[in-house]
Each structure stands twice: as structure tokens, then as C-alpha cells.
Design a protein around this motif. Structure first.
Motif, short mmCIF file in Angstrom:
data_model
loop_
_atom_site.label_atom_id
_atom_site.label_comp_id
_atom_site.label_asym_id
_atom_site.label_seq_id
_atom_site.Cartn_x
_atom_site.Cartn_y
_atom_site.Cartn_z
N SER A 6 41.01 82.73 26.12
CA SER A 6 41.15 82.79 27.58
C SER A 6 42.58 83.09 27.99
O SER A 6 42.82 83.90 28.89
CB SER A 6 40.69 81.47 28.21
OG SER A 6 39.32 81.24 27.98
N GLY A 51 35.55 83.08 33.39
CA GLY A 51 35.98 82.03 32.48
C GLY A 51 34.83 81.51 31.63
O GLY A 51 34.97 81.31 30.42
N GLY A 54 38.29 79.06 31.72
CA GLY A 54 37.91 79.27 30.33
C GLY A 54 38.19 78.06 29.47
O GLY A 54 37.35 77.66 28.65
N SER A 114 39.44 78.67 24.17
CA SER A 114 40.65 78.33 24.93
C SER A 114 41.77 79.32 24.64
O SER A 114 42.41 79.86 25.55
CB SER A 114 41.10 76.91 24.59
OG SER A 114 40.09 75.96 24.88
N THR A 127 33.75 83.86 28.65
CA THR A 127 34.42 83.71 27.35
C THR A 127 33.70 82.69 26.48
O THR A 127 33.50 82.89 25.28
CB THR A 127 35.89 83.27 27.55
OG1 THR A 127 36.57 84.27 28.33
CG2 THR A 127 36.60 83.11 26.21
N GLU A 137 41.08 82.21 36.15
CA GLU A 137 40.06 82.52 35.14
C GLU A 137 40.37 81.85 33.81
O GLU A 137 39.48 81.27 33.17
CB GLU A 137 39.96 84.03 34.93
CG GLU A 137 39.01 84.42 33.82
CD GLU A 137 39.13 85.88 33.44
OE1 GLU A 137 38.65 86.25 32.34
OE2 GLU A 137 39.69 86.67 34.23
N CYS A 138 41.64 81.91 33.39
CA CYS A 138 42.00 81.31 32.10
C CYS A 138 41.86 79.79 32.14
O CYS A 138 41.51 79.17 31.13
CB CYS A 138 43.42 81.71 31.70
SG CYS A 138 44.69 81.39 32.94
#
Length: 349
Positions: free
Chosen positions: A110, A30, A271, A107, A33, A267-268
């Protein structure tokens, strides 16, 4: 890649440590990114991909040199050929993703990148004639609505920026990468395939960087790169490409796949969190709703099928055990364990 970390140190680690390692890996990716977003203005995307993966390939190759040598002696054409094709997909996915970050927020990137989770079952249906489950179809619908909410963005009209579209393209390349990894993994060493594809992606990135510099008349001047740029490249090479992958592969061998998929899906979320904290990005309510729908779609696609399969298997084992068929129950349990460990390959980014 079958990480040696699963045999060194992590073999006796408590389950909570393994789960924590999955969260750490998700956090590293994350943050990756955000690192790329903060670097693309100084270092072109092609060079970021090239330096990152060539360096990671060299590091992993040195660490696993004995295993590399043995596997390449056994089947050189198989590993080099398959690794080359996987390297093409790897380069395409990360080059598009890094390029997209020049024209979209960290954002958005991600969450849009994670669309590969939903694309894979649909592509598998189209290419392999493997019908997607109802979970995949529901997840696809949720993600489609989520992308629509991101495109709306509260501006009164629907529009995806060029960077958003490029990022969705990167998710498509990741989908092909996962499908072909699944196809090429049997009979091959995943360690060797990983090193080869890293090196291929790295070389392609550097060649693309050189060609782009000659075409634009503005080649990258390494002597004038800031310390922050070098730190970013080092982070992507060592942490995002090597350490996080090692943590992930060590943990998914023992953590329940359904739980592992949930930890990695964060993970997102990491991010977005890091993009707000470190880049000062702001998120509209509509975009936040879109992110939430995509995350729910990921959970529906990744977690629910694994949980349902586990419950069905447990019910079958208990039924066989109740009938006194202990041999059959043991066979089912062993098959389930093997399938779960094989399924862990899908988590590899």
C-alpha cells in the motif's frame, strides 16, 4: 476519464458528499490491495490483471458506447494508438504490483506503491526537463528515509524483499503511465482512452496467463476456482476499476484539488487498516515510522504545492480587485479553475 457521474446525480450534491465520495474511493482502492493479496495464491497475477481490466473495459465501453463511437469515428488512430501505449504501462504497473503481493505484505504494498507520487516530478525533470519544486525534493527525501525504515524493519539490518522491489517497480510504471496520460490527453477523449487501455491491459494479462500456464504446465482451471476468488475478481472489476474511478472523477471536478489530494492519499492508510483487520498482519514500530514518513512525503508533494499556488492566486486576485482591475481578476480566477480541473487528471490511478 471524464465520468458521466459528474453530470448525473453528483452535479447538485453538497460539497461534504463529494469529499466523502473521495474517501470512499480511497477506501475501495485500499481494500483492493488486500483483496489482491488474498487472491494471488489461487489466481495468478497475470490472470487477475487480465480478467479485471478486460471486464472493466467492457463495462465502461457499454456505458459510454455513444461517446466511444463518436470519438473513434473522429480520430480512430489517435485514440487506439495512444490507448495502446497507455495500456502497456497500465498492464506493467498492475502486473508488477500484483506479483509483488506474492512476496510482501499488503501494508508494505500500500505504501510502496504510493511512491509514484514522488517519482513523477523527478521523472518529469529527467524526461521533460521540468525542474521539480522544493516540495518534490523534500518529499523525495522523506519517502527515501521511509523506504529505508521499512527495509530495516527492526531486524537489525537493511533488506527489501523481492516483492518490495517489484512493488517499487510498479510505482515506476504508474509514474510513466501518469506522465504519458498527461501527454496524450489533449485532443483526445479520456473516456475512450480509458476504455482502450483497460482492454489492452486485460488482453495482455490474459495472454500472459495463458503463456505462463503452458510454460509451467499448470494452466488456470476456472472450473475449480473458489467462490471467494470470483467475488474478489468481481470486486476489483466493478468497484476498484469502475465505481471508485467514477466517484473520484465526479468529485475532483468540484472539490478543491489540494483537499482532494489529501482525501485520495488516505488510500495507503486504508490499505494498512484493512490488512490488519482482515489479514491479521502485524506492523513493527520501525515499519510504522516508515509508513508515516512516506505519508508525510505524499502530503508535502501533493497538498502543499496546491495550497501555496491557491494562496498566491488569491493574493493576486485581491490585489487586482483592489486596483479596480476586475477583468484581470476574473481572468486569473478562471485560469485557476481550469488549471485545477486539469490537474485532477493526475489523481487518476
Amino acid at each position: 476519464m471524464a465520468s458521466r457521474m459528474s453530470h448525473i446525480g453528483f452535479s447538485s450534491a453538497p460539497l461534504w458528499v463529494l469529499k466523502l465520495s473521495l474517501l470512499v474511493a480511497a477506501g475501495i482502492w485500499g481494500l483492493g490491495t488486500v483483496v489482491i493479496k488474498s487472491t494471488v495464491d489461487e489466481v495468478p497475477p497475470s490472470w487477475i490483471v487480465g480478467l479485471r481490466f478486460f471486464g472493466a473495459g467492457l463495462l465502461l465501453g457499454l456505458v459510454s458506447l455513444p461517446k466511444m463511437t463518436a470519438a473513434l469515428r473522429r480520430a480512430p488512430r489517435l485514440h487506439l494508438g495512444r490507448g495502446f501505449i497507455l495500456g502497456l504501462f497500465l498492464f506493467g504497473s498492475y502486473w508488477l504490483n500484483s506479483t509483488g503481493l506474492t512476496d510482501t505484505t499488503a501494508s508494505n504494498s500500500s505504501f510502496l506503491t504510493t511512491l509514484y507520487v514522488v517519482m513523477i516530478p523527478l521523472l518529469s525533470w529527467a524526461i521533460l526537463r521540468k525542474r521539480p519544486s522544493r516540495y518534490s525534493l523534500v518529499a523525495a527525501l522523506l519517502c527515501l528515509v521511509g523506504v529505508g525504515a521499512i527495509a530495516y524493519g527492526g531486524a537489525g539490518e537493511f533488506s527489501l524483499r523481492f516483492g518490495d522491489l517489484i512493488t517499487i517497480g510498479s510505482a515506476l510504471f504508474i509514474s510513466f503511465h501518469v506522465l504519458y496520460t498527461s501527454k496524450y490527453a489533449p485532443g483526445a477523449s479520456m473516456t475512450v482512452l480509458t476504455v482502450v487501455q483497460f482492454l489492452v491491459a486485460g488482453v495482455l494479462g490474459m495472454v500472459a496467463g495463458i503463456v505462463d500456464g503452458l510454460a509451467t504446465g499448470n494452466p488456470l482451471d476456472f472450473g475449480h476456482l473458489s467462490p471467494n476468488a470470483w467475488i474478489s475478481i468481481a470486486y476489483l472489476t466493478v468497484f476498484a476499476s469502475c465505481i471508485a474511478l467514477g466517484l473520484q472523477n465526479a468529485a475532483v471536478a468540484k472539490v478543491d484539488p489540494a483537499q482532494a489530494s489529501l482525501f485520495l492519499a488516505t488510500e495507503c492508510l486504508f490499505g494498512v487498516l484493512f490488512s490488519i483487520l482482515l489479514l491479521g498482519e502485524s506492523i513493527t514500530a520501525t515499519a510504522a515510522a516508515g509508513f508515516a514518513l512516506i505519508f508525510i512525503g505524499i502530503v508535502v508533494s501533493e497538498y502543499l504545492p496546491l495550497r501555496a499556488a491557491k494562496r498566491a492566486t488569491e493574493a493576486e486576485v485581491h490585489a487586482d480587485a483592489a486596483e479596480g482591475n476586475n477583468t484581470r481578476a476574473l481572468s486569473v480566477d478562471c485560469e485557476t479553475t481550469a488549471e485545477a480541473m486539469e490537474g485532477s487528471d493526475a489523481f487518476m490511478r
